[in-house]
Design an enzyme around this catalytic site. Structure first.
Site, PDB file in Angstrom:
ATOM      1  N   LYS A 185       5.226   3.452  -6.414  1.00 59.46           N
ATOM      2  CA  LYS A 185       6.415   3.163  -5.624  1.00 59.46           C
ATOM      3  C   LYS A 185       6.175   1.869  -4.861  1.00 59.46           C
ATOM      4  O   LYS A 185       5.428   1.829  -3.892  1.00 59.46           O
ATOM      5  CB  LYS A 185       6.728   4.282  -4.630  1.00 59.46           C
ATOM      6  CG  LYS A 185       8.104   4.105  -3.974  1.00 59.46           C
ATOM      7  CD  LYS A 185       8.156   4.625  -2.567  1.00 59.46           C
ATOM      8  CE  LYS A 185       7.472   3.746  -1.551  1.00 59.46           C
ATOM      9  NZ  LYS A 185       8.125   2.403  -1.403  1.00 59.46           N
ATOM     10  N   GLU A 261      -5.210   2.380   3.201  1.00 59.23           N
ATOM     11  CA  GLU A 261      -5.520   1.059   3.745  1.00 59.23           C
ATOM     12  C   GLU A 261      -4.393   0.742   4.710  1.00 59.23           C
ATOM     13  O   GLU A 261      -3.292   0.391   4.305  1.00 59.23           O
ATOM     14  CB  GLU A 261      -5.624   0.031   2.614  1.00 59.23           C
ATOM     15  CG  GLU A 261      -6.355  -1.235   3.015  1.00 59.23           C
ATOM     16  CD  GLU A 261      -5.409  -2.290   3.538  1.00 59.23           C
ATOM     17  OE1 GLU A 261      -5.331  -2.430   4.798  1.00 59.23           O
ATOM     18  OE2 GLU A 261      -4.754  -2.971   2.741  1.00 59.23           O
ATOM     19  N   CYS A 295      -2.724  -7.587   6.733  1.00 56.27           N
ATOM     20  CA  CYS A 295      -3.479  -6.653   7.570  1.00 56.27           C
ATOM     21  C   CYS A 295      -4.826  -7.251   7.972  1.00 56.27           C
ATOM     22  O   CYS A 295      -5.415  -6.840   8.969  1.00 56.27           O
ATOM     23  CB  CYS A 295      -3.676  -5.336   6.843  1.00 56.27           C
ATOM     24  SG  CYS A 295      -4.463  -5.497   5.233  1.00 56.27           S
ATOM     25  N   GLU A 392      -0.118  -5.239  15.883  1.00 59.47           N
ATOM     26  CA  GLU A 392      -0.305  -6.135  14.746  1.00 59.47           C
ATOM     27  C   GLU A 392       0.859  -7.121  14.722  1.00 59.47           C
ATOM     28  O   GLU A 392       2.010  -6.734  14.514  1.00 59.47           O
ATOM     29  CB  GLU A 392      -0.356  -5.314  13.456  1.00 59.47           C
ATOM     30  CG  GLU A 392      -1.002  -6.035  12.301  1.00 59.47           C
ATOM     31  CD  GLU A 392      -1.277  -5.104  11.141  1.00 59.47           C
ATOM     32  OE1 GLU A 392      -2.062  -5.494  10.258  1.00 59.47           O
ATOM     33  OE2 GLU A 392      -0.718  -3.990  11.095  1.00 59.47           O
TER      34      GLU A 392
END
Length: 492
Positions: A185, A261, A295, A392
């Site tokens: 997906k 992750e 990331c 983040e």
């Protein structure tokens, strides 16, 4: 006009339907959704919008093909991946253009991602034939240990929008090598790269039933029923920590193998003895790779007081000189953020930091024009209380703070729930080892601004995830270990 023609061709060449069990088909009910060009805000095309019904068709195909696929020779699986690698590299330019159109990164960087993505197929084509078990004598000599490795089974792969090709190959590569069937997906924002990859793997010889690709505007409605079904045995996810927690909860019902992750909040430490030229160059790589939408992006810069002013000045000059624009244009180095929401988040974080006393060295505002552009930004004297130090950023913003002692730097660096990657610049070997050992992250870039490499184990600790991708351990995430105890042999 030629450029526009190339753009249209890049999009038109991709099959916009679902791939279910190796066969292309429309979504049940014929639903579609638009894919947007983030540099213009305009729709590129419509793609099929998968439903729960489509998801179960894909799961049926994966479960039905698992036994025969696992029985294929490792060399055969490896050669499929190798052919996939070769096709990706042959079509690097057209695939890079497709990526730039749906994701925004400049063409040069998109070409780099295609090469990076291809390397996962090459790496795992070689790992496919190196899966091994073991044979040993028990300590008392009365039995033997036979250790076997087998595919974990049908796997759900969920990929993000920021590296739409590489995150696909980083998961598909080891799954194919291990002998697992897959349901992929992709992110709603970037389905075209995943569909193009599916077509390439089909061309490379991947058998029907082994891979399904399900773009959808209802990710929860598509993935959750499959995770609770019992036939999926593995889920591999790259994305936010919040979504990762939800997937872990859903996976617990069937006790699924998981690889997660998740988010990052990478510290970038520059000590007083660092090579400042190298540190600035590394900062540009660690911060501006993928427009900061990574990331692994450096999120917090901690610089020793003896070099902080000079570091901020040099970094500001480099960031301010970057060319911002549509990624398909010559000379552009910084493309748009993925959508309006992402740009609004970046601006909110910058405004908060400035409101708490930070000084804008360069940037600090959105760029004019259509699309979701934000100017590369350097802030200095950023307070530890600023929201961006706990969030983040996912944008081209480098916040700089000053430290006095090594312990102060380490304390600040580790003061986060995340633990994906850290960056360290120092010329002192003893300090380098001490700091690398003390940092609470799964990876450390020591005097280098990029850590991603298909041959190395990628992953984090704490709330940055579980498991590793790439390297010699990446394939283990898709393998179960079986132990056979053999008795009646006596002592040797």
């Amino acid at each position: 006009m030629a450029q526009r023609s190339d753009e249209v061709k890049a999009v038109e060449q991709v099959d916009k339907r679902l791939m279910v069990g190796g066969r292309w088909r429309d979504a049940s009910g014929g639903a579609t959704f638009a894919v947007e060009d983030p540099s213009t805000g305009e729709a590129l095309c419509e793609v099929a919008d998968a439903s729960r019904e489509d998801a179960f068709a894909a799961l049926d195909a994966a479960a039905g093909a698992q036994a025969s696929w696992a029985a294929r020779a490792p060399r055969e699986r490896g050669e499929i991946l190798r052919r996939g690698f070769e096709i990706l590299m042959e079509r690097q330019d057209e695939l890079a253009l497709l990526m730039t159109l749906e994701m925004g990164k400049p063409l040069a960087e998109a070409r780099g991602e295609i090469a990076y993505a291809a390397e996962f197929l090459r790496w795992f084509s070689e790992e496919a034939v190196r899966v091994s078990g073991g044979y040993a004598t028990s300590p008392d000599g009365k039995s033997r240990f036979l250790i076997m490795k087998r595919p974990v089974g049908p796997s759900m792969l969920i990929t993000p929008w920021n590296f739409p090709m590489a995150m696909g190959t980083r998961k598909i590569g080891p799954a194919v090598a291990a002998g697992c069937t897959m349901v992929l997906k992709p992110a709603q924002q970037t389905p075209l790269c995943a569909l193009a990859l599916a077509g390439i793997l089909e061309e490379a010889g991947l058998p029907e039933g082994v891979l399904s690709v399900l773009p959808t505007t209802d990710p929860g409605g598509v993935t959750e029923p499959l995770l609770r079904d019992g036939r999926i045995r593995k889920v591999s996810f790259t994305g936010s920590t919040g979504v990762g927690r939800t997937l872990l909860e859903q996976s617990s019902e069937q006790v699924l193998r998981t690889s997660m992750e998740l988010g990052g909040n990478a510290p970038f430490l520059v000590f007083g003895d660092a090579d400042l030229d190298a540190a600035v160059e590394g900062a540009m790589q660690a911060k501006m790779r993928n427009i900061g939408e990574a990331c692994t992006a450096a999120n917090r810069f901690y610089v020793h007081e003896s070099v902080a002013a000079e570091f901020s000045r040099r970094l500001g000059e480099r960031m301010g000189a970057l060319s911002v624009g549509r990624g398909t244009e010559d000379g552009v180095q910084v493309g748009p953020l993925i959508d309006a929401r992402a740009r609004e988040k970046v601006q909110r974080l910058v405004d908060d930091a400035v409101g708490r006393g930070a000084r804008v060295v360069v940037g600090g505002e959105a760029a004019e024009g259509p699309g979701y552009f934000y100017r590369p930004t350097v802030l200095e004297n950023v307070s530890q209380e600023s929201d961006m130090y706990a969030t983040e950023i996912f944008g081209p913003v480098a916040p700089v703070s000053v430290f006095s002692t090594d312990d102060e730097a380490l304390s600040a660096a580790n003061d986060t729930e995340y633990g994906l990657v850290s960056y360290v610049y120092t010329s002192d070997v003893t300090r380098a080892l001490r700091v690398s050992e003390a940092l609470e992250t799964g990876m450390v870039g020591l005097n280098q601004g990029i850590v991603s490499n298909p041959a190395a184990p990628f992953g984090g600790v704490k709330h940055s995830g579980l498991g590793r991708e790439g390297g010699t351990v990446g394939i283990e995430e898709f393998l179960d270990t079986k132990y056979v105890g053999i008795g009646g042999l006596g002592t040797v």
